[in-house]
Motif scaffolding. Structure first.
Motif, PDB file in Angstrom:
ATOM      1  N   ILE A 129       0.817  -1.216   0.000  1.00 24.28           N
ATOM      2  CA  ILE A 129       0.000   0.000   0.000  1.00 24.28           C
ATOM      3  C   ILE A 129       0.856   1.274   0.000  1.00 24.28           C
ATOM      4  N   LEU A 146       0.756   4.251  -3.021  1.00 25.08           N
ATOM      5  CA  LEU A 146       0.464   5.686  -2.915  1.00 25.08           C
ATOM      6  C   LEU A 146       1.434   6.490  -3.784  1.00 25.08           C
ATOM      7  N   LYS A 192      -8.705  -1.981   4.117  1.00 21.06           N
ATOM      8  CA  LYS A 192      -7.413  -1.371   3.781  1.00 21.06           C
ATOM      9  C   LYS A 192      -7.514  -0.585   2.482  1.00 21.06           C
ATOM     10  N   MET A 210      -7.120   3.521   1.829  1.00 17.95           N
ATOM     11  CA  MET A 210      -6.213   4.057   0.830  1.00 17.95           C
ATOM     12  C   MET A 210      -6.940   5.016  -0.110  1.00 17.95           C
ATOM     13  N   GLN A 246      -7.278   8.245   1.530  1.00 25.39           N
ATOM     14  CA  GLN A 246      -6.008   8.960   1.526  1.00 25.39           C
ATOM     15  C   GLN A 246      -5.717   9.574   0.160  1.00 25.39           C
TER      16      GLN A 246
END
Ligand SMILES: *Cc1c(COP(=O)(O)O)cnc(C)c1O
Length: 414
Positions: free
Chosen positions: A175, A179, A216, A220, A223
């Motif tokens: 992860i 990003l 999860k 993400m 985010q």
């Protein structure tokens, strides 16, 4: 398996007696039920109902054109892992604009072709692949739709060969790296960031790893949103386990509803393979010999590991049933083995059954990862495949001939 009933003591595929099919098409034989494929697909469709979604059937589980065509007619999308699979989808009447392209090793020519054809999305599995897709798209003057396959690092609690969502697997990126890749992708004018993707494994029978992965991925996505990167779809992969032998597994409908409840309006993509075709196929093989050694009894059949590799490869269990029990059968605990010269060549072990030479045995729930993993080992022509619907049946792949097996080979001239 509800479309493979016993009627008057004879196994049927929908309304057709398997004994008739064997007489007609020969042995060994793969037999599929169209109704079973359709109802498995409809379970997903109905669970999604009005929620924006795309069901991308995983072609590798069973790539027969007739199977793909049946799904294309329902409006299915497809998950492909090679350009060959994309060509199969198109040949079967499927819509490439409903295809996602997964896989860790896409070549330059595969990326070029898929961009030229126009697919829904590339599921990107590494930074190098991202760079490759950018440069190919740039050189073609097109925009590539992408999502990044993240590895949510959850233990799917399945066979190690088919678990893909752990850190040590070759699939996806973790992860944190994802990003970074998203911000790189967002900056490229040759890419359109569309989605987030994961696929944590296959034959998963508990819902908790799926929900952990979902949490999860949603974290993400939040985010990414805070960094100004908008995600339009979440691809939650495939992997739902099926009932091979009284297996307690996931209820598709309640799982999908749980997902929908947590994702707001986000479009959801699923990539099911096994749970659509697995229960829709049987493999029928003829008993050639019964062989009773001092402490082991063998049924030697005309089908083998080259036809059905799952027992040898994964120690997979498929139920074995006699298509039509004869009166002179011997009751015994048998290993069902093929003629291939490998001790690992077995289709089933330690099954108490009443069998006579000449009987037919059906291995059940072999619609997925069975014919598609078959080979010509021992120079054995691959079995024929037949599709049944109601009281109709037709060949959907001819039995291979021996001459076909070496037609591309050459001997030296001197
Ligand atoms: C194999 C595969 C699937 C299908 O998995 P099933 O367990 O058959 O549902 C889906 N997505 C990807 C990326 C795959 O490799």
């Amino acid at each position: 398996m509800k479309n493979f009933p016993f009627i008057n003591g004879i196994l049927h595929a929908e309304s057709v007696a398997v004994t008739d099919l064997m007489e007609h098409y020969g042995s060994p034989l793969y037999i599929y039920s169209r109704a079973e494929i359709e109802s498995n697909w409809q379970q997903y469709k109905q669970a999604f109902s009005e929620h924006p979604h795309l069901i991308c059937y995983s072609v590798k589980s069973n790539s027969n054109l007739a199977v793909l065509n049946i799904l294309a007619k329902l409006g299915s999308g497809f998950d492909v892992v090679s350009i060959g699979e994309l060509h199969r989808v198109i040949s079967a009447g499927g819509d490439p604009a409903r295809c996602v392209f997964s896989g860790v090793g896409k070549t330059v020519s595969e990326v070029q072709e898929a961009l030229g054809i126009g697919i829904y999305c590339f599921n990107i599995e590494s930074e190098s692949e991202l760079d490759r897709v950018i440069s190919v798209a740039e050189s073609m003057g097109v925009t590539a739709p992408i999502s990044i396959r993240v590895n949510p690092d959850v233990d799917a609690k399945t066979h190690p060969y088919i678990s893909t969502g752990l850190k040590e697997n070759k699939f996806g990126v973790d992860i944190e790296s994802a990003l970074d890749l998203y911000s790189k992708a967002e900056k490229s004018s040759s890419l359109k960031v569309c989605g987030v993707d994961y696929h944590i494994g296959s034959q998963i029978t508990e819902v908790s790893p799926f929900m952990d992965a979902l949490d999860k991925a949603l974290d993400m996505i939040r985010q990414l949103a805070s960094e100004g990167i908008k995600i339009e779809h979440l691809d939650i992969g495939g992997g739902i386990g099926i009932d091979y032998d009284n297996t307690q597994t996931i209820d598709i409908s309640s799982y999908i509803k749980d997902v929908i409840n947590r994702v707001d309006g986000l479009e959801i993509i699923v990539e099911p393979g096994r749970s659509i075709v697995g229960s829709a196929g049987i493999f029928v093989t003829k008993v050639e010999y019964l062989k009773q050694n001092s402490n082991k009894s063998f049924v030697i059949v005309d089908g083998a590991m080259n036809d059905l590799l799952r027992p040898s490869l994964y120690n997979a269990h498929h139920n074995a049933i006699v298509v039509h029990e004869s009166e002179n059968g011997i009751s015994e605990t048998w290993d069902i083995v093929g003629p291939v010269c490998e001790t690992g060549d077995f289709l089933a072990k330690d099954r108490y059954m009443t069998i006579a030479e000449g009987d037919y045995i059906a291995l059940t729930s072999v619609g997925a990862y069975s014919f598609s993993m078959s080979s010509n080992y021992n120079t054995r022509p691959r079995a024929a495949e037949v599709m049944v619907w109601e009281n109709n049946h037709t060949i959907v792949r001819e039995r291979e001939t021996i001459a076909e097996l070496y037609k591309n080979e050459k001997v030296l001239n001197d």
